[in-house]
Design a protein around this motif. Structure first.
Motif, PDB file in Angstrom:
ATOM      1  N   GLU A   1     -72.578 -25.046  36.754  1.00  0.00           N
ATOM      2  CA  GLU A   1     -73.737 -24.387  36.152  1.00  0.00           C
ATOM      3  C   GLU A   1     -73.542 -24.266  34.635  1.00  0.00           C
ATOM      4  O   GLU A   1     -72.430 -24.026  34.158  1.00  0.00           O
ATOM      5  CB  GLU A   1     -73.924 -22.995  36.752  1.00  0.00           C
ATOM      6  N   PRO A   2     -74.623 -24.419  33.866  1.00  0.00           N
ATOM      7  CA  PRO A   2     -74.509 -24.356  32.400  1.00  0.00           C
ATOM      8  C   PRO A   2     -73.851 -23.091  31.875  1.00  0.00           C
ATOM      9  O   PRO A   2     -73.041 -23.143  30.941  1.00  0.00           O
ATOM     10  CB  PRO A   2     -75.971 -24.459  31.934  1.00  0.00           C
ATOM     11  N   ASP A   3     -74.171 -21.929  32.464  1.00  0.00           N
ATOM     12  CA  ASP A   3     -73.617 -20.683  31.939  1.00  0.00           C
ATOM     13  C   ASP A   3     -72.165 -20.456  32.349  1.00  0.00           C
ATOM     14  O   ASP A   3     -71.552 -19.464  31.942  1.00  0.00           O
ATOM     15  CB  ASP A   3     -74.479 -19.487  32.359  1.00  0.00           C
TER      16      ASP A   3
ATOM     17  N   ARG B   1     -69.920 -23.177  32.126  1.00  0.00           N
ATOM     18  CA  ARG B   1     -69.144 -24.261  31.533  1.00  0.00           C
ATOM     19  C   ARG B   1     -68.212 -23.716  30.456  1.00  0.00           C
ATOM     20  O   ARG B   1     -68.471 -22.688  29.856  1.00  0.00           O
ATOM     21  CB  ARG B   1     -70.093 -25.316  30.967  1.00  0.00           C
TER      22      ARG B   1
ATOM     23  N   ALA C   1     -83.829 -30.717  34.804  1.00  0.00           N
ATOM     24  CA  ALA C   1     -83.922 -30.002  33.535  1.00  0.00           C
ATOM     25  C   ALA C   1     -83.148 -30.695  32.423  1.00  0.00           C
ATOM     26  O   ALA C   1     -83.601 -30.753  31.271  1.00  0.00           O
ATOM     27  CB  ALA C   1     -83.416 -28.574  33.714  1.00  0.00           C
ATOM     28  N   GLU C   2     -81.956 -31.232  32.730  1.00  0.00           N
ATOM     29  CA  GLU C   2     -81.087 -31.767  31.687  1.00  0.00           C
ATOM     30  C   GLU C   2     -81.283 -33.256  31.432  1.00  0.00           C
ATOM     31  O   GLU C   2     -81.021 -33.731  30.323  1.00  0.00           O
ATOM     32  CB  GLU C   2     -79.621 -31.481  32.046  1.00  0.00           C
ATOM     33  N   TYR C   3     -81.743 -34.005  32.444  1.00  0.00           N
ATOM     34  CA  TYR C   3     -81.851 -35.464  32.277  1.00  0.00           C
ATOM     35  C   TYR C   3     -83.211 -36.021  32.690  1.00  0.00           C
ATOM     36  O   TYR C   3     -83.441 -37.223  32.582  1.00  0.00           O
ATOM     37  CB  TYR C   3     -80.748 -36.164  33.092  1.00  0.00           C
TER      38      TYR C   3
ATOM     39  N   LEU D   1     -80.974 -28.861  38.139  1.00  0.00           N
ATOM     40  CA  LEU D   1     -80.225 -29.093  36.907  1.00  0.00           C
ATOM     41  C   LEU D   1     -80.441 -30.497  36.357  1.00  0.00           C
ATOM     42  O   LEU D   1     -80.626 -30.679  35.142  1.00  0.00           O
ATOM     43  CB  LEU D   1     -78.728 -28.865  37.142  1.00  0.00           C
ATOM     44  N   TYR D   2     -80.413 -31.498  37.229  1.00  0.00           N
ATOM     45  CA  TYR D   2     -80.582 -32.868  36.736  1.00  0.00           C
ATOM     46  C   TYR D   2     -82.013 -33.130  36.282  1.00  0.00           C
ATOM     47  O   TYR D   2     -82.242 -33.969  35.395  1.00  0.00           O
ATOM     48  CB  TYR D   2     -80.123 -33.874  37.796  1.00  0.00           C
TER      49      TYR D   2
ATOM     50  N   LEU E   1     -73.763 -38.993  31.887  1.00  0.00           N
ATOM     51  CA  LEU E   1     -73.011 -37.792  32.261  1.00  0.00           C
ATOM     52  C   LEU E   1     -71.663 -37.782  31.542  1.00  0.00           C
ATOM     53  O   LEU E   1     -70.597 -37.895  32.146  1.00  0.00           O
ATOM     54  CB  LEU E   1     -72.829 -37.737  33.780  1.00  0.00           C
TER      55      LEU E   1
END
Length: 312
Positions: A235-237, A239, A173-175, A170-171, A271
């Motif tokens: 997890e993004p889905d 949130r 992919a997102e950052y 996740l980190y 964040l």
């Protein structure tokens, strides 16, 4: 329609027999009844809940639930007090002894189901799990997930590895963080897995529809009397369901009951969503410093929650 009704009734009888067979001779719920065990389970998966919500979730008569909670309170399993959101309601919280009782029941249930699954060929287990998910989805009306569908639980084998894998993925992919962050998470998780005191340290997994969708850790800090919050992730889905709030609330409640004076954490300024959660729970920014880590230029931040100064 008639055939469908008959099929569902037939399945219901079959599954009732399966559940009965799981407990046959095992005394799975002793010294509690099945309903009392369900109440303990719900309380164990919500840091704080109101008696009215508990009654609605379990479809219990108000008087029956009251008698159960009275017994639990006499046995030192729960504490009751005014609701934080509605003074007309009563909140119910598990004590340390209550969590131990719930954990024992959960362990028995996992062992019993595991024994049943051991009789199922390995190649058939994914099909079985998918069929059960299908039943839940269809009878649930295909609705979107609700906050009450999420449960917080202790980790089971495989969950610590999931924490490392999902943090890294996740980190990245997102950052855009590199493998250095995965290495850091792996060391934190390995230290916890190899040596932690369950009275003072704990990990929570947020579960939705049978899969992990979030996590957080509470571990001892080097400073005396301080607990450290680590590895908060949603997890993004998943949130928008209040999972981050519940996970942080679980850490704060546990730290308070364990006797810590404060909870500290380190995060980075990018964040933003996590920072808002910390602020809602009373954390205060005490220091920040630029640094180069995980392949990016970041601003690290230290946050602190004084448990002696904040109300329960």
């Amino acid at each position: 329609m008639a055939m469908t009704v008959q099929d569902i009734r037939s399945f219901s009888r079959f599954y009732t027999n399966v559940i009965g067979a799981l407990d046959y001779g095992r005394h799975l719920y002793v010294p509690y009844t099945l309903t009392e065990s369900r109440v303990l389970y719900e309380l164990a998966h919500a840091p704080r809940t109101d008696a009215a919500d508990l009654r609605a979730q379990l479809h219990l008569d108000a008087g029956y639930l009251s008698r159960i909670l009275n017994r639990f309170e006499e046995d030192g399993l729960v504490e009751r007090g005014p609701s934080e959101t509605d003074p007309r309601r009563r909140s119910v919280t598990l004590t340390g002894r209550g969590r131990e009782a719930a954990a024992l029941l959960d362990e028995r249930a996992r062992e019993t189901v595991g024994a049943m699954l051991a009789t199922v060929p390995a190649e058939d287990r994914p099909r079985l799990a998918e069929a059960m998910r299908t039943v839940r989805e269809i009878l649930g009306g295909g609705r979107a997930p609700r906050p009450e569908d999420v449960v917080l639980r202790d980790p089971v084998p495989g969950d610590l590895g999931w924490i490392v894998q999902r943090n890294a993925a996740l980190y990245a992919a997102e950052y855009g963080w590199n493998a250095d962050y995965e290495g850091l998470v792996a060391r934190i998780v390995a230290d916890y897995g190899e040596d932690h005191d369950p009275r003072l340290e704990r990990t929570w997994i947020a579960e939705l529809d049978g899969r992990p969708v979030g996590c957080v850790m509470c571990v001892r800090d080097d400073a005396p009397g301080a607990a450290r919050l680590r590895l908060l992730l949603v997890e993004p889905d998943a949130r928008g369901l209040g999972i981050g709030d519940r996970l942080v609330g679980a850490v704060v409640g546990f730290a308070r009951e364990a006797g810590y004076r404060e909870v500290v954490l380190w995060t980075n300024d990018v964040l933003a969503a996590a920072r808002r959660v910390y602020q809602r729970h009373g954390f205060v920014l005490v220091a920040e410093k630029p640094h180069r880590s995980f392949g990016r230029d970041l601003v690290g931040q230290d946050w602190r929650l004084d448990l002696l100064a904040t109300p329960e």
